[in-house]
Structures are given as C-alpha cells and as structure tokens.
Design an enzyme around this catalytic site. Structure first.
Site, mmCIF file in Angstrom:
data_model
loop_
_atom_site.group_PDB
_atom_site.id
_atom_site.type_symbol
_atom_site.label_atom_id
_atom_site.label_comp_id
_atom_site.label_asym_id
_atom_site.label_seq_id
_atom_site.Cartn_x
_atom_site.Cartn_y
_atom_site.Cartn_z
ATOM 1 N N LYS A 119 0.766 -1.275 0.049
ATOM 2 C CA LYS A 119 0.065 0.009 0.111
ATOM 3 C C LYS A 119 0.746 1.269 0.031
ATOM 4 C CE LYS A 119 -3.984 -2.065 1.943
ATOM 5 N NZ LYS A 119 -5.162 -1.948 2.891
ATOM 6 N N GLU A 203 -2.817 7.624 7.793
ATOM 7 C CA GLU A 203 -3.741 8.179 7.038
ATOM 8 C C GLU A 203 -4.561 9.191 7.931
ATOM 9 O OE1 GLU A 203 -6.227 5.577 4.646
ATOM 10 O OE2 GLU A 203 -4.572 4.870 3.298
ATOM 11 N N HIS A 238 -14.577 -3.153 9.159
ATOM 12 C CA HIS A 238 -13.894 -2.535 7.942
ATOM 13 C C HIS A 238 -14.019 -3.846 6.893
ATOM 14 C CE1 HIS A 238 -12.196 0.812 9.971
ATOM 15 N NE2 HIS A 238 -11.537 -0.227 10.588
ATOM 16 N N ARG A 295 -7.330 -7.945 -8.939
ATOM 17 C CA ARG A 295 -8.121 -9.312 -9.041
ATOM 18 C C ARG A 295 -9.527 -9.098 -9.234
ATOM 19 N NH1 ARG A 295 -10.566 -9.270 -4.050
ATOM 20 N NH2 ARG A 295 -9.234 -8.288 -2.461
HETATM 21 P P1 ADP Z 1 -8.121 -3.433 3.152
HETATM 22 O O1 ADP Z 1 -6.803 -3.825 2.323
HETATM 23 O O2 ADP Z 1 -8.181 -4.363 4.345
HETATM 24 O O3 ADP Z 1 -9.385 -3.665 2.215
HETATM 25 P P2 ADP Z 1 -8.316 -0.774 2.870
HETATM 26 O O4 ADP Z 1 -7.327 0.258 2.911
HETATM 27 O O5 ADP Z 1 -9.016 -0.878 1.627
HETATM 28 O O6 ADP Z 1 -8.116 -2.014 3.655
HETATM 29 O O7 ADP Z 1 -9.424 -0.300 3.881
HETATM 30 C C1 ADP Z 1 -10.635 -1.029 4.136
HETATM 31 C C2 ADP Z 1 -11.869 -0.185 4.897
HETATM 32 O O8 ADP Z 1 -11.377 0.566 6.155
HETATM 33 C C3 ADP Z 1 -12.310 0.875 3.892
HETATM 34 O O9 ADP Z 1 -13.203 0.447 3.180
HETATM 35 C C4 ADP Z 1 -12.964 1.915 4.880
HETATM 36 O O10 ADP Z 1 -14.118 1.503 5.399
HETATM 37 C C5 ADP Z 1 -11.890 1.803 6.007
HETATM 38 N N1 ADP Z 1 -10.840 3.115 5.833
HETATM 39 C C6 ADP Z 1 -9.705 2.914 5.272
HETATM 40 N N2 ADP Z 1 -9.062 4.226 5.132
HETATM 41 C C7 ADP Z 1 -9.712 4.924 5.864
HETATM 42 C C8 ADP Z 1 -9.495 6.318 6.132
HETATM 43 N N3 ADP Z 1 -8.338 6.772 5.806
HETATM 44 N N4 ADP Z 1 -10.581 6.833 7.008
HETATM 45 C C9 ADP Z 1 -11.692 6.298 7.323
HETATM 46 N N5 ADP Z 1 -12.074 4.877 7.067
HETATM 47 C C10 ADP Z 1 -10.948 4.359 6.166
#
Ligand code: ADP
Ligand code: ADP
Ligand code: MG
Length: 671
Positions: A119, A203, A238, A295
């Site tokens: 990431k 973040e 999440h 994917r």
């Molecule tokens: P993963 O690889 O586990 O899918 P992501 O980075 O896609 O991780 O984040 C998963 C979830 O976490 C997102 O769909 C959102 O709900 C929450 N999330 C991620 N980043 C943020 C953020 N900066 N602020 C608030 N919620 C977040």
C-alpha cells in the site's frame, strides 16, 4: 468457434470456483478443480470436469501450495489458471511461476500485482501519477517517534494501516495522541503475524466516509476502460457486508472524474485484466485513492447485474490476448443492483464465524433479477479452515427501491438450519431506515448496532402452531404406522403425558423464553391452547419440510426442520429456533452437559492444564481456546475427574467439538 482456452484450472474453492466454472462451461472451456481433503465432496469439485487433490485442509498445505497447483495444471494439460480471489490471486511469485511453466495466469502482470500489493509503494506511485490521496504518511521511516510526529502533523484521528494489509486486518484508528504508541505496537504485531511484514502507513481517519470503488479492465493492446462504481460502505470491522451499484447519489460528473482517476492508476502500473481501484470519499464528496485490488472482487456480481456483462468471460478473453470486447462509450448502467453476503457467523457475538453442517439449505429462487452464487449444498459443512461464506445473494431492480424490495423478498425465502447465520441481521439491515433512504457511510452498522442486533421477537401463535404440529404428527417423528392405523399422538412413548381430558402439554424453549401449548385431538385436526388464546386447526398437510395448517378462518404456512429435540420454524421473514422441553429428560441433559465439555466456538487449543485421571475442583481451568484473537478458558463444571482429553495442543477445533470427557464425582452427581 474455438474457445479461448481448451482447458483451465481453477485455483480456488467455494462460490468463486463454482462461478468461474459456470462461465468456462458456457464458453466451451473444460475445467479442472483442485481441492483439499476438507473439500473432496464439495460442490466446486462436482461441477468441474476433472479434479485434483492438493493436500490437507489448512490453506497453507493446499490452496496456497502453488507448486502442487502447477503440477495439477501441467498433468491435466490446462493452459491457464484462474486464481479467483483470496489465496494466490495477488501473489506475484505465483503469477511468475505460472509464466515460467508456460501457463497463462488469468490476472495482471506480476509487476502490477507487486506494485499494488504494497500500500505504501502504491501510494507513492499514485501520488506521482496525480491520483488524489488521503493526507497521510507512507514513507520508509518507521521509527515510533517519527510516526507520532507525522500523526500530529496529519491531525488526529489518524488511521494506522499495515502496508501489506488486506481483508480489514492490521488497521487501527487512533483518536488521541496518548493512545498512539500502544496502537502502533498492536498494529505492528498484527501486521507481522498476519502478513509477515510490520511496516505501517498513516492516514487521516475520515469521519463518516463512504467506500466507493471503480471496476477497471485493461487489455494488452492499450485498451483501458472502467465499468462504473460500486458502493461498499456498509461494513462491519472494515469488511464489506452489502455492496451496490451504482452508488446512490453519484453525480455524472463525479462518476467521470472517479473513472478517470481509476484509469490513471491503472495506466501508471501497466495494468492488464480485471482490477478494482478503491476510493474513500469524504462527506463533501472529495475522493481519495485507498488501494487497488489486482483481481476479481467478491462484489463483482453487482457490476455484472447493471451492465449485463460477464466479467469472468472478459478476464479469460483478455488473458488469451484478445482486445477488450467493448469501448467506454458502449457501456451503460441499467437499473440498480445490491449484493448481500450471507455468512455462517453470529452477529450478536461480534460476528464470530460459525462452523458446522448446513442441515437444511433453501436458496431463493433465481431469475433474471435474482442471482445466488454459492459453493455449498444442503448437507455440506462450513469448516473452520476457510471463509464462512454460505452464499452471495445478488438482486437487480429498475431502481434502488425496486432492488431493495427484491432483496427483502429473496432474504425471506432463504432458509438455513443447523448453524447460526447473519440472515436475520441482513434482513434488518436492508430495512434499516437510513439504508433505505440511502443515507449511509462506513459507520452505519456501528451506529445502528442496538437495533440491528436487538433480540428477535419471540415465536407467535403461527410459529408455535407449526412447531406443535411437527411434534404431534407421528409420521414426522419417524414412527412406523401399522397398515390402517391412524396416527395417534397419544400413543407416543416419548415421556409426554396426556392428562384426564386427553390433553397433551408441549413445552418449547426459545432462548430464555418458554412457550407452552396444550393440544387436544379434534377430528382430523387439533385444538391448540396458548397462554391466553385457543385456536382450532381443522386440518393440516405436510410435504417434506413444508407444512400448511388450516384454521377456521385462515391458513398458516411455513417450513419446519427437526434435528433431535431442536425444531427450526421458517415463515416468510421469520425464523425461530425452538428446543422441545422434556421435563423428564431435563436432569439427564444437565448431566450430559457436564459429561462432555465442548468448544463453544471454533478456535485453536493453546493450553491444556489437565491430563486423564486428574481430579479437579469446580471452576478449575482445564484448557484455553483461542478464537478471534481472544482467549476463552474452559473450566470444570463441577468437582470431578478428567476421564479423557479429546483434543491436542495446537489443534484447530470446530464449534461443538468434544474437548474433554468429564466425570462428576459421586457425591455431586447424586446431588
Ligand atoms: P483492506 O486492504 O483491508 O481492504 P483498505 O485500505 O481498503 O483495507 O480499507 C478498508 C476499509 O477501512 C475501507 O473500506 C474503509 O471503510 C476503512 N478506511 C480505510 N481508510 C480509511 C480512512 N482513511 N478513513 C476512514 N476509514 C478508512
Ligand atoms: P435471528 O433469527 O438471527 O435471531 P432475527 O429474528 O432478527 O434474527 O431475524 C429476522 C429474520 O431474518 C427472520 O425472521 C428470518 O426472516 C431471517 N432469518 C434469520 N435467520 C434465518 C435463517 N437461519 N434462515 C432463514 N432466515 C433467517
Ligand atoms: Mg480494501
């Protein structure tokens, strides 16, 4: 026409393996399944043309064994491997090994997988490409002091994420500076144990955001298009629960902008194949790149429903070197689609995964607008080794309200008996007023937790009527009738006694509640007496599980599934689990409960304190079960002796597995 491949191997299991098989078959492609010992008789194996065993149940010994999977591909003569999602689908080394073996990996080039797999690195690259990012830090300096400074610069709350993370794991929101160090340490531990990589990024933690992602496709000829967005904001921990397309309230110009940003991301890594660019969207509508999944995604089906396309077919065509079948301007959104993930899990116990046998499974009827993707059949097992998903339910309507109504109907048709599911939770969720009004964000479930997880309404007279009839009907209970003999509920030798006026008392336990029904024979039917009412069942009819009772002025219909003393009643939009309460057997039950100690949930045995022959006092700790990163101590139910220890240290056990055979000491047992 010749198919794009003669034969492909599907390196996955469950619903996605079945789903890929279906498309391959339609395209005239022969399919090869792989399976672990836990899946030898599973649906994906039955559907495929050939199948290869690749190892024991644990994923690391089977579905993650790239070497065995490649061997199976080579010996079966498959020329391509479709990895599905999860397992090896985002493993760049595996994609490379396929290439070296002369087998087409149905996915992006290994370099693109690698670029997006980290990431932090991905964000650096996206920044350069001009894709908007959430304010944060994703550099190489991992010193805690430095990260804390960065967190203060970003401003609390911040989110700490594992750079190698996925599946909602390795993520921690931090509200205040004082909690930062502890959260960082915890996040590192989790990241290192789950992904073997403890690097993190920071973040800004957005308040009440939405998760909106763009489905992209690129070919090897420079073609790159997007198939619109999906809104996956309805999440728990999440992780996605409901997904829909298009995103409610999405303005056309915003859709264009997000689509363009996703294509920018794709081009920056030389992407080929199907992928998803995930964005987090703040309350003002500004969107920021989160990550790219290289994917097919679980929720790809909602995009298929609104575009009428088969994304697996596109994947296969592109992998075979063809051009994208359509160009951007040919694509249209038609209607609205919603997907619900049906899981074996207990929402009221923090969504704890469940395992066990699907004693009874009725899926909603499929049609053009209702689709059920599943990898299981009635009688199959949900094991602790894999994701506890039972099915994906996908519906389409001309607009969102129509899709919602269809989802509600389909959920009401769904029947699962034998293990706990999230169906009741989904049923409430799709009727949640904010969800219905499309006023939601990623915190919806958390915010409405108390309504969504409230205890269910107790069985009413209709459900109790069906339960009572299933108990009164001798045929149902498997009792042989002599020719000509009328079934008589009065002749049952089950400990139920009829009193002087020929009434039978039936007692049903439903959780903490107890329901009593008194039954009297009346011609072809019964008179049933409830707490404060009575009703006449003039006749009833039974067809397998379906039961129809005629009352004087109404009809009651439903399904009843019986499993020993357990009775599950299904009526549209209702589900009740009842236990026949037998006063004569009550003591016995208490005793046997003390006799075998069972695992209360699936987990791993991480400590055993006793051995066969040991005497123990009441409440003495016997062993520790680790489930969902929590420890549960199993204690002695009374003073007694350990007869046998039935589990091993380190063993993974299912819910209800017998762990210890326990003998209550003489005095206590007599008491
Ligand atoms: P993963 O690889 O586990 O899918 P992501 O980075 O896609 O991780 O984040 C998963 C979830 O976490 C997102 O769909 C959102 O709900 C929450 N999330 C991620 N980043 C943020 C953020 N900066 N602020 C608030 N919620 C977040
Ligand atoms: P639960 O049944 O999990 O206690 P609810 O009572 O809130 O939760 O469930 C509401 C509705 O969800 C039920 O009345 C029924 O429509 C549906 N439902 C719940 N569990 C099942 C199941 N195992 N099979 C079919 N439908 C179910
Ligand atoms: Mg994600």
């Amino acid at each position: 026409m010749r198919p794009v491949f003669a034969k492909i191997l599907i390196a996955n299991r469950g619903e996605i393996a079945c789903r890929v098989t279906r498309t391959a078959r339609r395209m005239g492609i022969a399919t090869v399944a792989v399976y672990s010992d836990a899946d030898a008789r599973s649906r994906h194996v039955a559907l495929a043309d050939e199948a290869f065993r690749i190892g024991p149940p644990e994923p690391k010994d089977s579905y993650l064994r790239g070497d065995r999977i490649l061997e199976a591909a080579t010996s079966s003569g498959a020329s391509a491997i479709h990895p599905g999602y999860g397992f090896l689908s985002e493993n760049a080394e595996f994609a490379e090994r396929c290439g070296r073996a002369g087998i087409t990996f149905v996915g992006p080039p290994p370099e693109a997988i690698r670029a997006m797999g980290d990431k932090s690195a991905a964000k650096t690259m996206m920044e350069r490409a001009g894709v908007p990012l959430v304010p944060g830090y994703h550099g190489g300096n991992q010193a805690p002091d430095f990260l804390l400074d960065q967190a203060e610069r970003i401003g609390f709350p911040v989110l700490i994420k594992a750079a190698a993370g996925g599946g909602g794991k390795g993520m921690r929101a931090v509200e205040h500076k004082a909690e930062f160090d502890a959260a960082l340490a915890a996040c590192r531990r989790e990241a290192s144990s789950a992904f073997g990589d403890e690097r993190v990024l920071l973040e800004k933690y957005l308040d009440r955001p939405r998760h909106i992602e763009i489905q992209v496709f690129a070919d090897r000829h420079g073609g790159c298009i997007h198939l619109f967005e999906r809104d996956c904001s309805v999440q728990r921990r999440h992780q996605k629960v409901l997904e829909e397309a298009p995103a409610p309230g999405m303005a056309e110009d915003r859709r264009l902008e997000m689509g363009e940003a996703a294509l920018l991301a794709c081009r920056a890594v030389g992407y080929v194949g199907a992928g998803t660019v995930e964005f987090i969207v703040d309350r003002a509508g500004a969107f920021f790149f989160m990550e790219m999944n290289t994917r097919l995604q679980v929720e790809h089906a909602v995009t298929e429903m609104i575009t009428g396309l088969d994304l697996v077919e596109w994947q296969l065509r592109i992998a075979a070197g063809e051009k994208l079948p359509l160009v951007q301007k040919d694509l249209r959104i038609s209607g609205h689609a919603i997907e619900a993930r049906v899981y074996a899990e207990d929402p009221r116990r923090d969504f704890l995964p469940a395992s066990g046998r699907l004693v009874h499974l009725v899926l909603p009827a499929e049609s053009e607008d209702v689709r059920v993707d599943t990898g299981v059949r009635s009688g199959d097992e949900i094991t602790v080794h894999y994701d506890p998903m039972i099915a994906k339910l996908i519906v389409r309507g001309s607009d969102r309200p129509a899709a919602l109504e269809r989802m509600r109907q389909a959920l009401a048709e769904f029947q699962v008996a034998g293990l706990v599911t999230n169906l009741g939770f989904l049923w409430r969720l799709v009727q949640d007023r904010d969800f219905v009004r499309a006023e939601f964000d990623t915190a919806l479930i958390e915010r409405h937790r108390s309504e969504l997880l409230a205890p269910s309404a107790p069985a009413g007279e209709d459900a109790l009527t069906l339960a009572a009839l299933s108990q009164l009907d001798a045929g149902w209970r498997g009792e042989a009738r002599r020719p000509g003999e009328r079934s008589s509920p009065w002749s049952l030798a089950d400990g139920w006694r009829a009193n002087q006026d020929g009434a039978r008392l039936l007692v049903f336990q439903e959780g903490e509640r107890r329901h009593s029904v008194t039954a009297r024979r009346r011609g072809e039917g019964f008179e049933l007496e409830f707490a404060d009412k009575r009703r006449q069942v003039t006749s009833y009819r039974r067809e397998d599980h379906r039961l129809t009772a005629r009352l004087e002025d109404a009809t009651v219909e439903g399904s009843v599934v019986r499993l020993g003393s357990r009775i599950e009643v299904f009526m549209p939009g209702r589900h009740h689990v009842l236990e026949m309460h037998d006063p004569l057997r009550q003591e016995l039950a208490v005793e046997s409960r003390a006799g075998d100690l069972e695992a209360p949930m699936p987990g791993k045995i991480i400590a055993i304190f006793v051995a066969a022959g040991d005497g123990v006092e009441k409440d003495a700790p016997l062993l520790i079960l680790e489930a969902m990163k929590m420890e549960h101590t199993i204690r002695a139910p009374a003073r007694g002796r350990i007869a046998r220890v039935l589990c091993r240290l380190g063993e993974q056990v299912g819910e209800g597995a017998e762990l210890i055979e326990f003998e209550i000491s003489g005095k206590e047992a007599a008491a």
